[in-house]
Motif scaffolding. Structure first.
Motif, PDB file in Angstrom:
ATOM      1  N   GLY A   1      38.422  53.070  37.366  1.00 49.17           N
ATOM      2  CA  GLY A   1      39.710  52.116  36.763  1.00 49.17           C
ATOM      3  C   GLY A   1      41.088  52.768  37.414  1.00 49.17           C
ATOM      4  O   GLY A   1      42.006  51.898  38.025  1.00 49.17           O
TER       5      GLY A   1
ATOM      6  N   VAL B   1      44.436  51.272  38.334  1.00 47.69           N
ATOM      7  CA  VAL B   1      45.040  50.160  37.125  1.00 47.69           C
ATOM      8  C   VAL B   1      46.163  51.170  36.418  1.00 47.69           C
ATOM      9  O   VAL B   1      45.882  52.246  36.089  1.00 47.69           O
ATOM     10  CB  VAL B   1      43.897  49.946  36.249  1.00 47.69           C
ATOM     11  CG1 VAL B   1      44.530  49.153  35.061  1.00 47.69           C
ATOM     12  CG2 VAL B   1      43.066  48.963  37.106  1.00 47.69           C
TER      13      VAL B   1
ATOM     14  N   ALA C   1      45.815  47.655  31.819  1.00 47.96           N
ATOM     15  CA  ALA C   1      44.606  46.542  31.842  1.00 47.96           C
ATOM     16  C   ALA C   1      44.782  45.770  30.677  1.00 47.96           C
ATOM     17  O   ALA C   1      45.300  46.271  29.490  1.00 47.96           O
ATOM     18  CB  ALA C   1      43.387  46.907  32.218  1.00 47.96           C
TER      19      ALA C   1
ATOM     20  N   THR D   1      42.041  43.573  35.376  1.00 51.01           N
ATOM     21  CA  THR D   1      43.134  44.656  35.797  1.00 51.01           C
ATOM     22  C   THR D   1      44.552  43.896  36.065  1.00 51.01           C
ATOM     23  O   THR D   1      44.749  42.835  35.931  1.00 51.01           O
ATOM     24  CB  THR D   1      42.735  44.844  37.204  1.00 51.01           C
ATOM     25  OG1 THR D   1      42.325  43.826  38.020  1.00 51.01           O
ATOM     26  CG2 THR D   1      41.247  45.663  37.174  1.00 51.01           C
TER      27      THR D   1
ATOM     28  N   SER E   1      47.444  46.624  40.391  1.00 57.63           N
ATOM     29  CA  SER E   1      46.059  47.171  40.947  1.00 57.63           C
ATOM     30  C   SER E   1      45.528  46.800  42.277  1.00 57.63           C
ATOM     31  O   SER E   1      46.128  46.059  42.817  1.00 57.63           O
ATOM     32  CB  SER E   1      45.009  46.916  39.848  1.00 57.63           C
ATOM     33  OG  SER E   1      44.312  45.694  39.899  1.00 57.63           O
TER      34      SER E   1
END
Length: 477
Positions: free
Chosen positions: A419, A425, A428, A443, A447
């Motif tokens: 992630g 990211v 989120a 996301t 991202s």
């Protein structure tokens, strides 16, 4: 082994019931907590009970300030500290606490910190909450009277009864200290009684006999005043052990807690994901549907990455292998000891994956199932190698040349690294859960693949067939 396991049905039949309408009426009091709730998540699975909540993947003053400015009463910061060494954890929590204090001053808001840890008791405890307490206290007038320990997590089958924390395996409850989790090479422990566990973890600094215990009997009898009195007496950062087998227990406890906090008591929290849902006032939401998750039409396949090695993951992986909807690529991570071969192996995995996803195939990349074992006394070296492996797994996502239709990561540390580093990211939104205890992030625009559904599948959660069913549900029709 497992000599103390108990039948779920038998244990639960002895627990008095409680009137849920009264409990739900009482939870209106939750609105009386005028504090920003900041949840520090030691891996990204802690959002497994909430929806519509932000997760920030760094703890810069800027991100924490944004969290304070949100309308929501709660936000999460992903620390991923379960993958850190003790020194890295200490440094991160000093930075986080100092930035929280600064952001709180800027926004003129009071705050509460929840250190969200593993519901099977693994993690840097008591280090994290100790550092948070010391740093907040040295940077502000805030003082903490006690620490609430609440690892109940219904969706994962983790219950605390008579102060003993249990993990459910099918129809049995097994004391946590007798499970595979207690043998964790980095975070192992021997005690299942939470008071004794906290004494063991604090190396005797806090004694089990001096701790405060909130019993199921007391909660189920709605003894709010008595529980409040127990909380008002806590001092010297002593521990409060909360028993719970259902959300009702957490709600009743939280009402008493808020009353005590509104009378000036201040607590630090080490809890699993259930408390965050209750104290944050997050409503129930049905499981996410395919339509909610697949926002755009694509002919590309999806990607599943399996890093966790716990028994449940391996069982779920074996089930997934029976699916016709997936192509499998084994990543031989044991080559990490030979850097050139390791790089070649990584290139092979990446190339095959990109080709298959472009061809519309769902791909599961999995790390070799045998653990890399360097022998006794090599904990830190193993952790360092596992970080190298984790970086390589993350780089697989970095080197994705096509946008997959979905991404599933299996295992807490794996999903965190994918992630933050793979998908880059910064913030989120938790869309909800695809299965109980299995969260999905949407996301952010910054991202690598904005607005993609990213399924964070904890290593030790779900039924045997859940992984296979989730992949088949997301498989393009």
């Amino acid at each position: 082994m497992n000599s103390n396991k108990r039948l779920v049905e038998e244990v639960f039949s002895k627990i008095p019931s409680v009137d849920t309408t009264i409990v739900n009426e009482m939870t209106k009091e939750l609105k009386n907590l005028n504090k920003k709730i900041i949840v520090l998540d030691d891996d990204p699975t802690g959002v497994q009970t909430v929806h519509g909540i932000s997760v920030y993947t760094d703890w810069s003053l800027d991100s924490i300030d944004k969290g304070f400015k949100e309308d929501n009463s709660m936000f999460f910061i992903l620390t991923n500290s379960r993958g850190f060494t003790a020194d890295e954890t200490k440094k991160a929590h000093q930075e986080i606490a100092a930035n929280i204090v600064e952001a709180a001053k800027r926004n003129n808001r009071d705050f509460t910190i929840i250190s969200r840890g593993d519901s099977t008791l693994r993690g840097h405890y008591p280090l994290e909450t100790k550092i948070l307490k010391e740093t907040v206290e040295s940077n502000s007038d805030t003082r903490f009277d006690g620490e609430v320990i609440l690892p109940f997590f219904k969706e994962g089958g983790r219950f605390t009864i008579d102060n003993i924390h249990y993990v459910q395996y099918d129809e049995y409850l097994v004391p946590a200290g007798e499970t595979e989790f207690a043998k964790d090479r980095t975070f192992g422990y021997t005690k299942s009684n939470l008071g004794e566990w906290a004494e063991e973890k604090s190396q005797g600094e806090y004694k089990a006999e001096n701790m405060t215990y909130i019993s199921l009997e007391s909660l189920r009898s709605l003894d709010i005043e008595i529980i409040e009195q127990q909380l008002l007496k806590i001092e010297n950062f002593n521990k409060v052990i909360v028993n719970a087998v259902d959300y009702e227990d957490v709600k009743i406890f939280t009402v008493a807690l808020i009353r005590a906090m509104n009378k000036g008591k201040n607590f630090m929290f080490r809890s699993a994901a259930a408390l965050t849902k209750v104290i944050g006032g997050v409503s129930d939401k049905p499981l996410l549907t395919r339509e909610e998750l697949m926002s755009e039409d694509t002919n590309n396949g999806g990607l599943v990455i399996i890093g966790s090695h716990v028994k449940k993951t391996t069982e779920q992986f074996e089930e997934l292998k029976k699916s016709d909807a997936v192509e499998f690529i084994e990543f031989n991570v044991h080559l990490v000891l030979e850097p050139e071969k390791f790089e070649k192996e990584l290139e092979r995995v990446v190339e095959t994956m990109n080709q298959l996803i472009t061809d519309g195939k769902n791909v599961a990349v999995y790390t070799r199932r045998e653990r890399l074992d360097l022998g006794e006394g090599k904990k830190e070296e193993e952790l360092k190698l596992s970080v190298k492996i984790s970086d390589a797994v993350t780089s697989i996502v970095k080197r994705l040349e096509v946008r997959p239709s979905f991404i599933i990561a299996k295992g807490g540390i794996t999903s965190s690294d994918i992630g933050t580093k793979g998908l880059e990211v910064q913030r989120a939104t938790v869309a909800g859960q695809i299965r109980p205890g299995i969260p999905v992030w949407t996301t952010g625009s910054e991202s690598k693949f904005p607005g993609i559904s990213y399924v964070i599948f904890p290593g030790n959660v779900g039924t045997k067939t859940d992984l296979k069913e989730v992949v088949e549900m997301l498989n393009k029709k």
